[in-house]
Design a protein around this motif. Sequence first.
Motif, PDB file in Angstrom:
ATOM      1  N   SER A 153      13.781   7.808   0.918  1.00 22.56           N
ATOM      2  CA  SER A 153      13.265   7.661   2.279  1.00 22.56           C
ATOM      3  C   SER A 153      12.264   6.513   2.351  1.00 22.56           C
ATOM      4  N   ALA A 154      11.385   6.451   1.362  1.00 18.69           N
ATOM      5  CA  ALA A 154      10.389   5.375   1.322  1.00 18.69           C
ATOM      6  C   ALA A 154      11.051   4.024   1.081  1.00 18.69           C
ATOM      7  N   ILE A 155      12.043   3.987   0.198  1.00 21.22           N
ATOM      8  CA  ILE A 155      12.762   2.738  -0.074  1.00 21.22           C
ATOM      9  C   ILE A 155      13.397   2.202   1.200  1.00 21.22           C
ATOM     10  N   ALA A 156      14.027   3.083   1.970  1.00 20.55           N
ATOM     11  CA  ALA A 156      14.656   2.650   3.222  1.00 20.55           C
ATOM     12  C   ALA A 156      13.629   2.047   4.163  1.00 20.55           C
ATOM     13  N   LEU A 157      12.464   2.696   4.261  1.00 16.16           N
ATOM     14  CA  LEU A 157      11.411   2.183   5.148  1.00 16.16           C
ATOM     15  C   LEU A 157      10.908   0.829   4.663  1.00 16.16           C
TER      16      LEU A 157
ATOM     17  N   THR B   1      10.427  -4.960   5.338  1.00 13.81           N
ATOM     18  CA  THR B   1      10.470  -6.270   4.668  1.00 13.81           C
ATOM     19  C   THR B   1      11.564  -7.145   5.256  1.00 13.81           C
ATOM     20  N   GLY B   2      12.719  -6.559   5.553  1.00 11.47           N
ATOM     21  CA  GLY B   2      13.810  -7.327   6.145  1.00 11.47           C
ATOM     22  C   GLY B   2      13.437  -7.912   7.499  1.00 11.47           C
ATOM     23  N   LEU B   3      12.738  -7.111   8.319  1.00 14.79           N
ATOM     24  CA  LEU B   3      12.320  -7.595   9.640  1.00 14.79           C
ATOM     25  C   LEU B   3      11.247  -8.676   9.532  1.00 14.79           C
ATOM     26  N   SER B   4      10.495  -8.670   8.438  1.00 16.61           N
ATOM     27  CA  SER B   4       9.386  -9.612   8.263  1.00 16.61           C
ATOM     28  C   SER B   4       9.786 -10.875   7.537  1.00 16.61           C
ATOM     29  N   CYS B   5      10.945 -10.873   6.907  1.00 17.69           N
ATOM     30  CA  CYS B   5      11.329 -11.917   5.954  1.00 17.69           C
ATOM     31  C   CYS B   5      11.207 -13.333   6.518  1.00 17.69           C
ATOM     32  N   LYS B   6      11.734 -13.558   7.722  1.00 13.04           N
ATOM     33  CA  LYS B   6      11.771 -14.907   8.274  1.00 13.04           C
ATOM     34  C   LYS B   6      10.379 -15.478   8.542  1.00 13.04           C
ATOM     35  N   GLN B   7       9.389 -14.606   8.726  1.00 13.85           N
ATOM     36  CA  GLN B   7       8.039 -15.062   9.032  1.00 13.85           C
ATOM     37  C   GLN B   7       7.168 -15.229   7.789  1.00 13.85           C
TER      38      GLN B   7
ATOM     39  N   GLY C 107       0.815  -1.208   0.000  1.00 12.94           N
ATOM     40  CA  GLY C 107       0.000   0.000   0.000  1.00 12.94           C
ATOM     41  C   GLY C 107       0.848   1.258   0.000  1.00 12.94           C
ATOM     42  N   LEU C 108       1.954   1.224   0.748  1.00 13.86           N
ATOM     43  CA  LEU C 108       2.879   2.358   0.794  1.00 13.86           C
ATOM     44  C   LEU C 108       3.444   2.659  -0.589  1.00 13.86           C
TER      45      LEU C 108
ATOM     46  N   PHE D 127       9.981  -2.897  -6.564  1.00 15.55           N
ATOM     47  CA  PHE D 127       9.551  -1.550  -6.150  1.00 15.55           C
ATOM     48  C   PHE D 127      10.763  -0.658  -5.940  1.00 15.55           C
ATOM     49  N   CYS D 128      11.668  -1.151  -5.121  1.00 12.48           N
ATOM     50  CA  CYS D 128      12.803  -0.333  -4.679  1.00 12.48           C
ATOM     51  C   CYS D 128      13.725   0.030  -5.838  1.00 12.48           C
ATOM     52  N   LEU D 129      13.903  -0.879  -6.792  1.00  9.57           N
ATOM     53  CA  LEU D 129      14.761  -0.597  -7.937  1.00  9.57           C
ATOM     54  C   LEU D 129      14.134   0.417  -8.886  1.00  9.57           C
TER      55      LEU D 129
END
Length: 386
Positions: free
Chosen positions: A173-177, A182-188, A27-28, A89-91
């Motif tokens: 700024s948005a890419i960093a967020l 996503t990195g914190l969520s990856c394992k789950q 959504g972001l 997205f980020c690229l």
Amino acid sequence: MLLSMTTDLSDSKGKRVATRAIFFVTGLAMGLWAALVPYAQLRTAAAAGDLGLLLLCLGSGSLLAMLGSGRLIGHFGCRAIILFAVSLFCLLFPALATVSDIHWLAVSLFLFGMGIGLADVAMNVQGSLIEQVSARPLMSGFHSLYSVGGIAGAGGGSLLLGSGLSPLASTFSAIALMLIITGLSCKQLLPFGNHNADQAKPATQARPNFRLMLMAAMAMICFMAEGAVLDWGGVFLTQDRGLAVEHAGWGFALFAVTMSLMRLTGDAVVSVLGRQRVLIVGSIFGIMGYLLVVILPGWHLSLLGFALVGAGAANIVPVLITLAGQEKVMPVNMSVAIVATLGYLGVLGGPAIIGYIAHLSSLAVAFSTVAILFLIITLGAFKLKY
């Protein structure tokens, strides 16, 4: 070959939070692009018609990716597809923020749309699998985070741009967020795309049944109703109800606010009423909202009507995604992809159909047609399996 399930699929707070996080990130991304559209138009000097074609590139990319998303998710799993989509997205965001050649911007938007389409289906498959092993409804809450992400992307992006940051700096700024979340969520995130991958029928043998196609049609109508408010609500309010042009966005704003609020409380509502009643009541609200818009005079009542449509439509698609995931005729990754993909056609084609009907008659007649189509959702709710 489909991936075998190597990790126990069990409900946990970590998996629920990770799923909400990916809905928020997607959504972001869409919200941020909405904030960048005026800057893209200025850079490319695109006329209104050219801008419409650019936006069609985004939608076409999304639709194309969604068409093949079920098989990809079944083969690579939700986690891999989501990570690929977010990376896309980020690229692409730096290009969306800086490219001045309209042709290269079209290519960038097409690829960005592909990322949105892949993420949309993969996160819904993930959400459906997590919900199925949970003792309570979760899908409306997942979708509410997409709405919140859209508000954060559009609002936050506008604030950053308004503060003097360049479009490129704002996107970084948005890419960093997005990367942090996503990195914190990856394992789950789930490394598979179906809870019963080993026993699932091969995708070439699986066929959608009547209920799945009915759910896809119902989702298409709901998305069409949303697109009608987004693209034509402001025109109706200013041309038919006399609202000042600078306030033309109020209709969709109220629609979006009521939709977000109803989705935030949607899981509790589903627990109390049940999914069938949510579909019936939601579609009746949609009918009442559109009739309020076209029958009663004055823009105040039209705004109330659009708000009512948002409240009614809010939890229809989340319920349909849940029900699609529970159909046993196909693997979850395929059944959810079918409903999400065909439903998305309502976003692409709906506004054009509304415009065509309005050209032949009036916007009031076009909105009345959408109200009639909501009856399909009302009646279809009695044909689904709960």
